[in-house]
Each structure stands twice: as structure tokens, then as C-alpha cells.
Design a protein around this motif. Sequence first.
Motif, PDB file in Angstrom:
ATOM      1  N   ASP A   1       4.075  -3.704  -2.710  1.00 34.96           N
ATOM      2  CA  ASP A   1       2.713  -2.991  -1.682  1.00 34.96           C
ATOM      3  C   ASP A   1       1.729  -2.596  -2.227  1.00 34.96           C
ATOM      4  O   ASP A   1       0.198  -3.182  -1.443  1.00 34.96           O
ATOM      5  CB  ASP A   1       4.083  -2.099  -1.100  1.00 34.96           C
ATOM      6  N   GLN A   2       1.215  -1.631  -3.348  1.00 35.86           N
ATOM      7  CA  GLN A   2       0.053  -1.543  -3.536  1.00 35.86           C
ATOM      8  C   GLN A   2      -0.858  -2.128  -4.645  1.00 35.86           C
ATOM      9  O   GLN A   2      -1.942  -2.007  -3.854  1.00 35.86           O
ATOM     10  CB  GLN A   2       0.641  -0.025  -4.519  1.00 35.86           C
TER      11      GLN A   2
ATOM     12  N   VAL B   1       9.228  -2.941  -5.546  1.00 35.55           N
ATOM     13  CA  VAL B   1       8.279  -2.860  -3.890  1.00 35.55           C
ATOM     14  C   VAL B   1       6.804  -2.217  -3.609  1.00 35.55           C
ATOM     15  O   VAL B   1       6.149  -3.018  -3.094  1.00 35.55           O
ATOM     16  CB  VAL B   1       9.620  -2.636  -3.036  1.00 35.55           C
ATOM     17  N   ILE B   2       7.118  -0.849  -4.334  1.00 38.24           N
ATOM     18  CA  ILE B   2       6.630  -0.041  -3.970  1.00 38.24           C
ATOM     19  C   ILE B   2       4.776  -0.520  -4.763  1.00 38.24           C
ATOM     20  O   ILE B   2       4.197  -0.329  -4.596  1.00 38.24           O
ATOM     21  CB  ILE B   2       6.090   1.478  -4.437  1.00 38.24           C
TER      22      ILE B   2
ATOM     23  N   ILE C   1       7.103  -6.345   4.632  1.00 36.16           N
ATOM     24  CA  ILE C   1       6.593  -6.183   2.362  1.00 36.16           C
ATOM     25  C   ILE C   1       7.633  -4.525   1.494  1.00 36.16           C
ATOM     26  O   ILE C   1       8.950  -5.422   0.902  1.00 36.16           O
ATOM     27  CB  ILE C   1       5.585  -5.431   2.258  1.00 36.16           C
ATOM     28  N   GLY C   2       8.060  -3.683   3.149  1.00 34.18           N
ATOM     29  CA  GLY C   2       9.019  -2.488   2.962  1.00 34.18           C
ATOM     30  C   GLY C   2      10.715  -3.007   2.794  1.00 34.18           C
ATOM     31  O   GLY C   2      11.783  -2.883   1.852  1.00 34.18           O
TER      32      GLY C   2
END
Lengths: 240, 215
Positions: free
Chosen positions: B88-89, B84-85, B106-107
Motif C-alpha cells: 500500500d505504501q 500489505v502495508i 488493496i487492504g
Amino acid sequence: MLEHIELFFKSIFIDNMVFATFLGMCSYLAVSKKVTTAVGLGAAVIFVLAVTVPLNWLLDQYILRDGALAWLGPEYASYDLSFLSFILFIATIATMVQLVEIVVEKFSPSLYNSLGIFLPLIAVNCAILGGSLFMQSRDIQTLGLAFNYGVSSGIGWFLAILAIAAIREKIRYSNVPAPLRGLGITFIVTGLMAIGFMSFGGMLTGGDEEAPAEEAAQIETVTPEAEEVEVVTNTTNDIN
Amino acid sequence: MGLLSKKDAALIKDPLFDNNPITIQVLGICSALAITAELKASIVMSISVIFVMGAGNVVISLLRNVIPSKIRIIAQLIVVAALVIVVDQVLKAYAYSLSKQLGAFIGLIITNCIIMGRFEAFALANGPWRSFIDGIGNALGYGLILCIVGVCRELLGSGSLLGYKVLGDPIEKTGLYAYGYENNGFMLLAPMALIVVGLIIWVQRSRNAALIEEN
């Protein structure tokens, strides 16, 4: 003190986790068939939120956010580790849940028996991670406020699951159209409850002069404003 | 379907309709409801979940013999959080305004129950290729509902789709608005997402009597 009271009521009624942001819907729908189990899960959620939100606040404040590492020395002041927050938050939550489970089992077997099966489930409840993420995006200022935020959003979630469990126990005796039985009617009832909760929207913005007795009339007049706030939080989500 | 055997094809098709993660398995409701006021956000969310599901299922399936079962939840959470990171990025780099709009949601893919549910139910017991297909299938089923809700809410709520004013301009009174049509602003509010999903469940279950629940 005033800001504590304001945050408390805001998180319970206006930004209710279930009705305004749909957090923890999965367990809300799955564990709301009986009032007793709903109370158990709700209590566990309050408990875990009260522990994890302040803890993640400390993490955010002293490790993650832009410039948070300044206490290590001036050369660390330019680090911004906020992209790591998901992984650290969820790791904190998972370990805290495990730890809380062990401690509660050791010191209060009766509480453990009543929360028992729900505690491990909670690690993957979106309400818990959501509490920490909203705490971060809403920029909660002090540790006390973070604790307050955790407890009060837990109470909001508790109220919601208690109410829906009570309604579902009653619905069992009603003649619901067959395809709507179970999940369908629960969704629609939750929708109606959410519309009801929207009327709390004006509670902290417009109620200064009016006496509490006029509250019913006041809700009518305030609703459009509340709707506006709802739309903004719902679509942009970065307000507050 | 040269690439997929019949069994694999069923893995994709089942979750789309008769075993849909949202309406039948009751997984992943939170994000389905919160971000569907616009079709664009729904599509981006679906794509993110498809990526995380596909990749996550493969990773967990590869690691399934290594992870001790006692700490598997934490291990799974770490894998999803890492994926997920990445999402997100990427969103922050290429679609900043959208990533602002989706915000914390998103998190919240990390705790999306679909992902954990499929890890537990499928990836821990099956090989990587089948797990990959299962992940994609379930994420597609999730995305389908998200897009239906997104279309309903954006079309009825603001009279547009993906930002294009398909029903005419409400201010200049063109298109449908010339005949006195009005947008139903209520559709944009959070509670209507619940009611739309409730109606989808109603339609789906009246078409297939086998899915009706006991009272």
C-alpha cells in the motif's frame, strides 16, 4: 435521525456488500448450499460487524487518523498513523472474534451451537474487514452512525446469502448445462441479482415527490442515473 | 526448466489451469470482481497479490514450527497485514492515482482467501522454496483470471486496452465505430464481472469434463 435512516437503507440496498462491492464473496459462495447454514453465517456476520465497526471507528478516530493523537498533548497532534490501520483493524477483528466466541460459548450455549463453526471463519471474511475499511474511507461521522453502518451492512449481506441459498436449493431440481453446474450458475444468478439490486439505486435520490405506488415506473427512469453512480463507486471507489 | 524440478514445475502449472484458485478452488473472488473494470487495475492488483503471496508463504513456511497452532490465524493475519502495508505504501508513493482507485481493495488483500487458503493448505506443511513456488503459482493463476476479466470488460465496455483506444475513437467515429459499432457500457458495471467469471467457468469446464460438479 434522518441520516440514520438514510444510511440504514443505503447500506442494505444500494451499497449492498455482496452485490455492489463483492465483499465476502468466498463464504457467500461456499456456505450458500442450504438455507439453514446460510442463516447461521448471516447472523454471525451481522453480529461481528455490529461489534467490530464501532470499535474500529474508535481506533480510527482516537489513534490512527491524522491528528487523532491530539488528546495525548499538543506535541502529538502532528502524528498520522493511518498507515497502521490495516494491521490494527485486522488484529481487532481477530481478537474480537475470538472474544465473542468465548463469551457466547459461556453465556449462551444454544446460540454458540447455532453459530459455532462459523465464528472462527468470520475473522477472514472480507466483509468484516471491508466494513471497517469502507467505514474509514467513507468518513462516517459519529459512533452511532458507525454502529448503524455495521448492523445495516450486515443485514444486507444476510439478505444476499439468504436469497442465493434459497435459489440454489431450487436450482438443484433444474436442468442446468453440465459445465455450469454448481459454481458457474451461482455466479450468473448472482450477477442477475446484482443487476436487480441496481434498481434500488434511485431509492434515496429521486423518490421525494412520487408516491410509492409509482415506484415501478420510477425505477425505469432512474436506472441510468443509478448506473452512473455504480460505475463511479466501482471504478474509483473513493466517492462517498 | 533447469531451475525447477518436474514436481516444482507442476506447482506453478496446476493453479494456472486445472486447479485455478478462482474458478476451481473458489478462493479470492471478492477482489477479482471488484477491480476488473480496467486492465491496468487488474494488472496492478495481480502484481500486488503475487508479491504478498510469494513473500507471505516464505515467511509462514519459515515460522511454521514456531507458531502455536491455536493462534496461527492471528499470526498469519499479522504477517499478511504487514506485507500489505508495504504494498500500500509503495503504491501510494509511486502510483498515487491508481492507489486511490483501488482504494480499500488493496487492504482487502489481507482477507483474500487465496492467501489464507494457501498458508493453511501448503506453507504450514512445506519448506520455504516449495512454498514460494506454490505461492507464485497460485497468485499467477489468480492474476490470469483477473487479466482475462479485465481485458473483456475494458475492451467491450470502453473500447480500449490499458487506456489505448484500440477499436478507434467513439466520438470521431474512426476504426470500428465508423461501421456503427457501439461500446457496451453495461460491461463496466459491477454485475457483469460476475457473469464474465461465470462464462469463464463454463468454457473451462466444458473443455475439461473432469471438473464438472455434481448437481
